[in-house]
Scaffold this motif. Structure first.
Motif, PDB file in Angstrom:
ATOM      1  N   GLY A 192      46.829 -13.279  28.307  1.00 39.24           N
ATOM      2  CA  GLY A 192      46.633 -14.660  27.858  1.00 39.24           C
ATOM      3  C   GLY A 192      47.573 -15.043  26.730  1.00 39.24           C
ATOM      4  O   GLY A 192      48.173 -16.117  26.736  1.00 39.24           O
ATOM      5  N   VAL A 193      47.716 -14.141  25.739  1.00 39.75           N
ATOM      6  CA  VAL A 193      48.586 -14.455  24.604  1.00 39.75           C
ATOM      7  C   VAL A 193      50.046 -14.488  25.034  1.00 39.75           C
ATOM      8  O   VAL A 193      50.811 -15.363  24.597  1.00 39.75           O
ATOM      9  N   LEU A 194      50.462 -13.558  25.873  1.00 42.63           N
ATOM     10  CA  LEU A 194      51.849 -13.565  26.337  1.00 42.63           C
ATOM     11  C   LEU A 194      52.153 -14.822  27.145  1.00 42.63           C
ATOM     12  O   LEU A 194      53.234 -15.403  27.022  1.00 42.63           O
ATOM     13  N   PHE A 195      51.185 -15.237  27.962  1.00 43.91           N
ATOM     14  CA  PHE A 195      51.397 -16.478  28.704  1.00 43.91           C
ATOM     15  C   PHE A 195      51.498 -17.661  27.739  1.00 43.91           C
ATOM     16  O   PHE A 195      52.353 -18.542  27.899  1.00 43.91           O
ATOM     17  N   ARG A 228      37.375  -0.375  27.432  1.00 44.88           N
ATOM     18  CA  ARG A 228      37.656  -1.675  26.816  1.00 44.88           C
ATOM     19  C   ARG A 228      38.993  -2.246  27.279  1.00 44.88           C
ATOM     20  O   ARG A 228      39.505  -3.195  26.692  1.00 44.88           O
ATOM     21  N   ALA A 229      39.554  -1.666  28.350  1.00 49.81           N
ATOM     22  CA  ALA A 229      40.879  -2.107  28.789  1.00 49.81           C
ATOM     23  C   ALA A 229      40.855  -3.533  29.308  1.00 49.81           C
ATOM     24  O   ALA A 229      41.858  -4.246  29.237  1.00 49.81           O
ATOM     25  N   THR A 230      39.706  -3.978  29.860  1.00 49.67           N
ATOM     26  CA  THR A 230      39.653  -5.322  30.434  1.00 49.67           C
ATOM     27  C   THR A 230      39.899  -6.382  29.366  1.00 49.67           C
ATOM     28  O   THR A 230      40.682  -7.316  29.563  1.00 49.67           O
ATOM     29  N   SER A 231      39.210  -6.264  28.223  1.00 51.54           N
ATOM     30  CA  SER A 231      39.396  -7.245  27.154  1.00 51.54           C
ATOM     31  C   SER A 231      40.828  -7.231  26.632  1.00 51.54           C
ATOM     32  O   SER A 231      41.432  -8.286  26.418  1.00 51.54           O
ATOM     33  N   TRP A 232      41.373  -6.017  26.425  1.00 58.34           N
ATOM     34  CA  TRP A 232      42.750  -5.943  25.945  1.00 58.34           C
ATOM     35  C   TRP A 232      43.719  -6.508  26.974  1.00 58.34           C
ATOM     36  O   TRP A 232      44.680  -7.199  26.613  1.00 58.34           O
ATOM     37  N   MET A 233      43.489  -6.237  28.254  1.00 51.73           N
ATOM     38  CA  MET A 233      44.362  -6.771  29.292  1.00 51.73           C
ATOM     39  C   MET A 233      44.325  -8.295  29.301  1.00 51.73           C
ATOM     40  O   MET A 233      45.362  -8.966  29.345  1.00 51.73           O
ATOM     41  N   PHE A 234      43.108  -8.855  29.254  1.00 51.47           N
ATOM     42  CA  PHE A 234      42.990 -10.303  29.272  1.00 51.47           C
ATOM     43  C   PHE A 234      43.629 -10.926  28.035  1.00 51.47           C
ATOM     44  O   PHE A 234      44.359 -11.922  28.133  1.00 51.47           O
ATOM     45  N   ALA A 235      43.341 -10.335  26.852  1.00 54.86           N
ATOM     46  CA  ALA A 235      43.919 -10.888  25.626  1.00 54.86           C
ATOM     47  C   ALA A 235      45.441 -10.815  25.648  1.00 54.86           C
ATOM     48  O   ALA A 235      46.129 -11.773  25.286  1.00 54.86           O
ATOM     49  N   THR A 236      45.979  -9.671  26.097  1.00 55.88           N
ATOM     50  CA  THR A 236      47.431  -9.509  26.114  1.00 55.88           C
ATOM     51  C   THR A 236      48.088 -10.483  27.073  1.00 55.88           C
ATOM     52  O   THR A 236      49.054 -11.181  26.718  1.00 55.88           O
ATOM     53  N   TRP A 276      49.369 -19.100  39.298  1.00 59.08           N
ATOM     54  CA  TRP A 276      48.693 -18.455  40.435  1.00 59.08           C
ATOM     55  C   TRP A 276      48.479 -16.972  40.169  1.00 59.08           C
ATOM     56  O   TRP A 276      47.458 -16.400  40.570  1.00 59.08           O
ATOM     57  N   HIS A 277      49.463 -16.356  39.483  1.00 58.00           N
ATOM     58  CA  HIS A 277      49.305 -14.933  39.178  1.00 58.00           C
ATOM     59  C   HIS A 277      48.134 -14.710  38.220  1.00 58.00           C
ATOM     60  O   HIS A 277      47.339 -13.780  38.394  1.00 58.00           O
ATOM     61  N   LEU A 278      48.008 -15.571  37.194  1.00 56.83           N
ATOM     62  CA  LEU A 278      46.875 -15.450  36.278  1.00 56.83           C
ATOM     63  C   LEU A 278      45.556 -15.677  37.012  1.00 56.83           C
ATOM     64  O   LEU A 278      44.569 -14.977  36.774  1.00 56.83           O
ATOM     65  N   LEU A 279      45.513 -16.627  37.928  1.00 57.10           N
ATOM     66  CA  LEU A 279      44.301 -16.860  38.712  1.00 57.10           C
ATOM     67  C   LEU A 279      43.954 -15.633  39.542  1.00 57.10           C
ATOM     68  O   LEU A 279      42.785 -15.228  39.633  1.00 57.10           O
ATOM     69  N   ASP A 280      44.973 -15.007  40.155  1.00 55.29           N
ATOM     70  CA  ASP A 280      44.720 -13.793  40.927  1.00 55.29           C
ATOM     71  C   ASP A 280      44.163 -12.694  40.028  1.00 55.29           C
ATOM     72  O   ASP A 280      43.254 -11.954  40.419  1.00 55.29           O
ATOM     73  N   MET A 281      44.724 -12.568  38.824  1.00 57.29           N
ATOM     74  CA  MET A 281      44.241 -11.534  37.921  1.00 57.29           C
ATOM     75  C   MET A 281      42.790 -11.793  37.515  1.00 57.29           C
ATOM     76  O   MET A 281      41.960 -10.877  37.466  1.00 57.29           O
ATOM     77  N   ILE A 282      42.453 -13.064  37.223  1.00 49.12           N
ATOM     78  CA  ILE A 282      41.075 -13.410  36.865  1.00 49.12           C
ATOM     79  C   ILE A 282      40.134 -13.084  38.019  1.00 49.12           C
ATOM     80  O   ILE A 282      39.068 -12.492  37.828  1.00 49.12           O
ATOM     81  N   LEU A 298      43.150 -21.638  29.874  1.00 49.91           N
ATOM     82  CA  LEU A 298      42.327 -20.674  29.161  1.00 49.91           C
ATOM     83  C   LEU A 298      40.928 -21.225  28.889  1.00 49.91           C
ATOM     84  O   LEU A 298      40.390 -21.053  27.816  1.00 49.91           O
ATOM     85  N   SER A 299      40.363 -21.955  29.821  1.00 55.14           N
ATOM     86  CA  SER A 299      39.027 -22.522  29.647  1.00 55.14           C
ATOM     87  C   SER A 299      37.973 -21.450  29.810  1.00 55.14           C
ATOM     88  O   SER A 299      38.293 -20.270  29.968  1.00 55.14           O
ATOM     89  N   ARG A 300      36.723 -21.856  29.821  1.00 56.31           N
ATOM     90  CA  ARG A 300      35.633 -20.902  29.884  1.00 56.31           C
ATOM     91  C   ARG A 300      35.738 -20.015  31.100  1.00 56.31           C
ATOM     92  O   ARG A 300      36.335 -20.392  32.100  1.00 56.31           O
ATOM     93  N   MET A 301      35.039 -18.839  31.021  1.00 60.82           N
ATOM     94  CA  MET A 301      35.228 -17.802  32.021  1.00 60.82           C
ATOM     95  C   MET A 301      34.622 -18.225  33.345  1.00 60.82           C
ATOM     96  O   MET A 301      33.928 -19.218  33.462  1.00 60.82           O
ATOM     97  N   SER A 302      34.860 -17.376  34.360  1.00 60.46           N
ATOM     98  CA  SER A 302      34.398 -17.589  35.728  1.00 60.46           C
ATOM     99  C   SER A 302      34.872 -18.929  36.228  1.00 60.46           C
ATOM    100  O   SER A 302      36.072 -19.197  36.271  1.00 60.46           O
ATOM    101  N   HIS A 303      33.932 -19.857  36.583  1.00 57.89           N
ATOM    102  CA  HIS A 303      34.368 -21.111  37.182  1.00 57.89           C
ATOM    103  C   HIS A 303      35.021 -22.020  36.160  1.00 57.89           C
ATOM    104  O   HIS A 303      35.831 -22.883  36.522  1.00 57.89           O
ATOM    105  N   GLU A 304      34.709 -21.832  34.831  1.00 56.87           N
ATOM    106  CA  GLU A 304      35.317 -22.690  33.818  1.00 56.87           C
ATOM    107  C   GLU A 304      36.814 -22.437  33.695  1.00 56.87           C
ATOM    108  O   GLU A 304      37.560 -23.330  33.311  1.00 56.87           O
ATOM    109  N   LEU A 305      37.280 -21.208  33.957  1.00 60.38           N
ATOM    110  CA  LEU A 305      38.710 -20.935  33.868  1.00 60.38           C
ATOM    111  C   LEU A 305      39.494 -21.684  34.938  1.00 60.38           C
ATOM    112  O   LEU A 305      40.663 -21.980  34.776  1.00 60.38           O
ATOM    113  N   ARG A 306      38.850 -21.992  36.064  1.00 60.85           N
ATOM    114  CA  ARG A 306      39.573 -22.663  37.133  1.00 60.85           C
ATOM    115  C   ARG A 306      39.835 -24.137  36.831  1.00 60.85           C
ATOM    116  O   ARG A 306      40.729 -24.739  37.427  1.00 60.85           O
ATOM    117  N   THR A 307      39.040 -24.733  35.919  1.00 58.79           N
ATOM    118  CA  THR A 307      39.216 -26.159  35.637  1.00 58.79           C
ATOM    119  C   THR A 307      40.576 -26.464  35.029  1.00 58.79           C
ATOM    120  O   THR A 307      41.313 -27.319  35.532  1.00 58.79           O
TER     121      THR A 307
END
Length: 932
Positions: free
Chosen positions: A505-508, A495-503, A596-602, A551-560
């Motif tokens: 995203g919230v820190l950003f 479950r590290a992926t969800s925690w990583m993304f949440a952490t 750009w760093h968040l985009l790379d992580m996504i 923080l838009s929808r996942m995959s291609h929605e996050l890029r918008t």
């Protein structure tokens, strides 16, 4: 006695606080996955703290009541079973801990309850976020989890991980939920009211988008768990099917013995059945039951006694009564004899279950299995089944003559419980299974553990996170194999992926809110004297609002939203009419770097998810190596210069040799290796890349060796190098990274048929070796040098440049505004915006409004249809097929890109769009006018 106005106001506020906390807590339960004990982001904690800070510390009481109520609601949603006293005590303790935590956080962050909470200086903001978040949130987590262990509701082994998860969820909820709500509740009201539009609304939107993103991440993890579970189900079901097929093969073998001989003796049957009994250990018995009329019964019994069965007699049913009827089908042979003697002489026609199975086997000339019954030879009356296969005196008998021609049946008796256990002994420990007969209206459990049997006897479904039922038609009955998981299905990364993304995203978001608080506080102090500062603040609001939409929808929605955030920041940095101050430009550069760093992580997380699910597609081709290295060098040159690291690339191979690889993924792997070698180097260090052609047992391979003389790694660090999200302690050095780049690189290398290995010595450097299959390339003759030519330098006109018409079809207003702002540097362009396909086609063919567009910018995902449909319609019309079309989309799947390019698109730009790339394409496609 009527209440005073102050008391009524206090009660109203308490009711609102309780309702808001309860609603937020219930909504936060949505963010907890099926295998999570607590929510990844418990927003109710942040909501409760905002009410306590805004309306006074007495609001800690309704916060505590709300905490207890949410615990009760969560238990009701999790299980309909009655609640014991231990649960009610845990609810009370959780409520006390939630109220105490909110009271302590308010006291630490605002010592004077009657004072103002301005939060307009960096030190105050950081102190507030640290004290109210990570520090204060320890209390409720520690109190509640310790109480749950003491009450027997939580195993002691899970106390520490549950405490950490609870603390992290509360802390993330405070960092995300408290700042936007303070704009509605905190004092001084004029300051926070002005922050409502600038910070509160964008942060609320970001909070909702992050919640959707976390939920999507959990959904992906659940899909990965489901895929892993399905693989185990398929493997287990295949093993069961093979075992069932073995039973039928044994029956066919025994039938063949009787078909090949007019008279089969007892010792012949014993020899024929012995190999099958040794192979199928779970078979209870194999035998032959002979059909004869009752007139021959006495001679038949005498014959069996003469063969040594002195107690042999034919009998009916479990009461062993004398046979009735005109004929019997008597059990004559049975192997092994030991333990099965009591079944000799049993008349198959005397029990309904065996009689019906026998008749189906005879009439259909197919194997037939009985329903669950008590085997005759078992003293304990254990449940079993019997499989019959008919033997005919005339093997070619017509269907209408089969009943008269039947000589008897061969059979196999087995206990399904033992059979299933022998097959499922290698099943993973987290899975359970049961075999069910679903032929009748009421299913019958043939084998399985108590949970399955209880569920099916009561008619209620098995409530598990993962469960599947596999149909198993067998011997003219319908069986089913039901499998389910009793605990979390193990997957890579857990479950590290969800925690990583949440952490992250919230820190950003917390960093963004802190930045907004500083900006608004500074603007408030300077508003009376500097109107220019107000204009800069409005620009910053627009840019920061765009950035908050990342923080838009996942995959291609996050890029918008990332497209809007990074795009407007590029426009601000490139706008010469309103240059930014040095400090603002530095903050702007920090924002761009984080985006750009968040985009790379996504992208990394999505790559890892696609690799785990097996959906990553590669296009392997024969490639020359030097051009690939040349394309990677500019991507890391700036980093090497900044880190003062010397970079040497040598991709020379013998003439006619290259590599077999996907060009895009090969560049990704090489860039990752070079970036790591530079980041973890030392000032004045070096990175050297060399290529070599080597012969191996698998054929010729190309070794690309990346060597650095940087920090190096210990043996323990090397052993953990390819673990997801493990940065080996280097995260404390301040270097960007997610810890999955090398994991993805290794997976990509293996998918391309190669290997990625490493050797390192601490404080001396590391060597990464990328091995890929070699490819033979055609040797091309060198072309003559091109003739020198001169051309005029292309420039754009100013006042006399003819107007060019550009149509942009995009439903997202932020993206439209971005392109409009970018094209504002081209005053000779008239931009027409359309939000739907219908509006776009109308603008394309509307000649009353002006000439046709000379360039079309087109999004793919639009409200009423796909941009691909618009593209096909435009290219099918002779009047518009000549107009170049540039696709601008966040959908980066290869299928979508290839479909658009095949349909006639000139190029495909992905979001976030580089402003310079966009302007370059616009300039090129609209044509240049050379200077005289």
């Amino acid at each position: 006695m009527p209440l005073s106005p102050h008391a009524r106001l206090l009660l109203q506020r308490a009711a609102i606080t309780f309702a808001a906390y309860t609603l937020a807590g219930t909504a936060s339960l949505w963010l907890s996955g099926s295998n999570d004990a607590v929510s990844l982001m418990y927003l109710a904690t942040g909501v409760g703290l905002a009410f306590v800070l805004g309306w006074g510390r007495l609001m800690a009481v309704p916060v505590g009541l709300g905490s207890a109520a949410v615990s009760w609601i969560g238990q009701c949603l999790a299980s309909p079973d009655p609640m014991g006293w231990a649960l009610w005590v845990s609810f009370i303790i959780s409520g006390f801990g939630g109220g105490l935590q909110a009271w302590l956080a308010a006291r630490w962050t605002m010592p004077d309850p009657q004072g103002d909470l301005r939060l307009d200086r960096p030190r105050d903001i950081v102190s507030f976020l640290v004290l109210a978040g990570p520090m204060a949130c320890v209390f409720n987590a520690a109190i509640s989890t310790t109480a749950m262990v003491g009450l027997g509701l939580l195993p002691a082994a899970l106390w520490a991980p549950t405490l950490v998860s609870w603390w992290a969820g509360d802390a993330l909820g405070v960092l995300m939920g408290t700042p936007p709500l303070l704009t509605l509740l905190a004092r001084p009201r004029p300051l926070w009211q002005r922050r409502l539009r600038i910070m509160g609304i964008p942060m609320l939107v970001a909070m909702l988008l992050l919640a959707v993103g976390i939920r999507q991440m959990q959904r992906w993890e659940h899909e990965r768990e489901a895929a892993t579970f399905r693989q185990e189900v398929d493997r287990t079901a295949t093993a069961v099917k093979l075992r069932l097929s073995g039973y039928l093969s044994a029956l066919e073998s025994l039938r063949g013995v009787f078909d090949a001989s007019d008279s089969v003796e007892r010792n012949e049957f014993s020899r024929a059945s012995r190999p099958w009994l040794e192979q199928l250990k779970d078979v209870r018995a194999m035998g032959w039951e002979e059909r004869l009329s009752t007139t021959r019964l006495a001679d038949f019994e005498a014959q069996q006694r003469a063969e040594g069965l002195t107690q042999y007699r034919v009998f009916d049913g479990t009461e062993r009564q004398p046979p009735r009827g005109d004929e019997v089908v008597a059990l004559r042979f049975i192997e092994p004899m030991e333990g099965n003697e009591s079944a000799l002489g049993y008349n198959v026609l005397s029990r309904p279950q065996t009689r019906q199975a026998y008749q189906r086997a005879v009439l259909d000339n197919q194997p037939s299995v009985t329903p669950a019954l008590n085997l005759m030879q078992d003293d304990a009356r254990q449940t079993g089944v019997v499989i019959y296969r008919a033997v005919y005196r005339d093997p070619n008998a017509l269907p209408s003559d089969r009943a008269r021609s039947a000589a008897g049946v061969v059979f196999i008796a087995l206990r399904p419980q033992e059979a299933l256990q022998s097959v499922l002994k290698d099943m993973p420990s987290y899975m359970r299974a049961c075999l069910i007969d679903v032929t009748e209206r009421e299913p019958v459990v043939l084998s399985g553990d108590a949970g399955c049997q209880q569920a099916h006897t009561s008619g209620s479904p098995i409530k598990t996170a993962q469960s599947l039922t596999v149909p198993l038609p067998f011997a003219q009955r319908q069986w089913a194999l039901h499998l389910w998981a009793v605990e979390a299905v193990p997957i890579v990364g857990g479950r590290a992926t969800s925690w990583m993304f949440a952490t992250v995203g919230v820190l950003f978001a917390a960093a963004l809110s802190a930045l907004l608080l500083v900006i608004t506080g500074t603007t408030e102090r300077m508003a009376a004297a500097m109107s220019e500062a107000r204009r800069q603040r409005e620009s910053a609001e627009q840019a920061n609002q765009a950035k908050s939409e990342f923080l838009s929808r996942m995959s291609h929605e996050l890029r918008t939203p990332l497209n809007a955030m990074l795009g407007f920041s590029q426009v601000m940095g490139l706008d010469p009419s309103e240059p930014l101050a040095t400090g603002q430009r530095q903050r702007l550069e920090q924002i761009q770097q984080a985006g750009w760093h968040l985009l790379d992580m996504i992208d990394d997380v999505l790559d890892l998810s696609r690799i785990d699910s097996g959906t990553l597609r590669l296009e392997v081709a024969n490639l020359p190596l030097p051009p690939v290295l040349a394309a990677c060098e500019p991507l890391v040159a700036e980093l090497a210069e900044r880190m003062d690291v010397h970079l040497t690339l040598d991709g020379t191979l013998p003439a006619g040799w290259g590599v077999q690889a996907d060009e895009t993924r090969l560049r990704q792997v090489i860039t990752n290796l070079l970036s790591n070698a530079i980041k973890y180097n030392r000032p004045g260090g070096s990175v050297r890349v060399q290529a070599a052609l080597v012969k191996t047992s698998q054929g010729p391979m190309v070794n690309l060796v990346v060597t650095d003389n940087g920090l190096g790694m210990s043996e323990q660090q090397v052993s953990q190098l390819f673990q997801p999200f493990n940065r080996l302690g280097r995260e404390r050095q301040g270097q960007d990274g997610t810890g999955i780049g090398l994991v993805i690189s290794r997976h990509l290398t293996q998918l391309m048929g190669g290997q990625l290995s490493v050797s390192s010595r601490e404080s001396e450097g590391s060597t990464f070796t990328l091995s890929l299959p070699a490819a033979s390339l055609p040797v091309q003759a060198s072309a003559p040098p091109p003739l020198a030519t001169t051309s005029a330098v292309p420039t754009w006109g100013t006042h006399d440049e003819p107007t060019r018409h550009v149509l942009y079809v995009e439903d997202n207003l932020a993206n439209s505004a971005l392109v409009q702002a970018a094209l504002s540097s081209r005053p000779w362009i008239r931009l027409t915006l359309a939000e739907t396909i219908e509006d776009g086609l109308a603008a394309l063919h509307d000649r009353l409004a002006g000439p046709a567009p000379q360039l079309i910018l087109l999004d793919v995902h639009l409200p009423d249809a796909s941009g691909l449909d618009f593209l096909k319609l435009a290219k099918a019309n002779p009047e518009t097929r000549h107009i170049p079309v540039v696709m601008i989309s966040a959908d980066v799947t290869p299928d979508q890109v290839n479909a658009c390019l095949s349909a006639g698109a000139t190029c495909y730009l992905t979001k976030p769009v580089g402003i310079a790339d966009l302007l370059e394409q616009v300039d090129k496609l609209l044509g240049r006018r050379s200077a005289a």
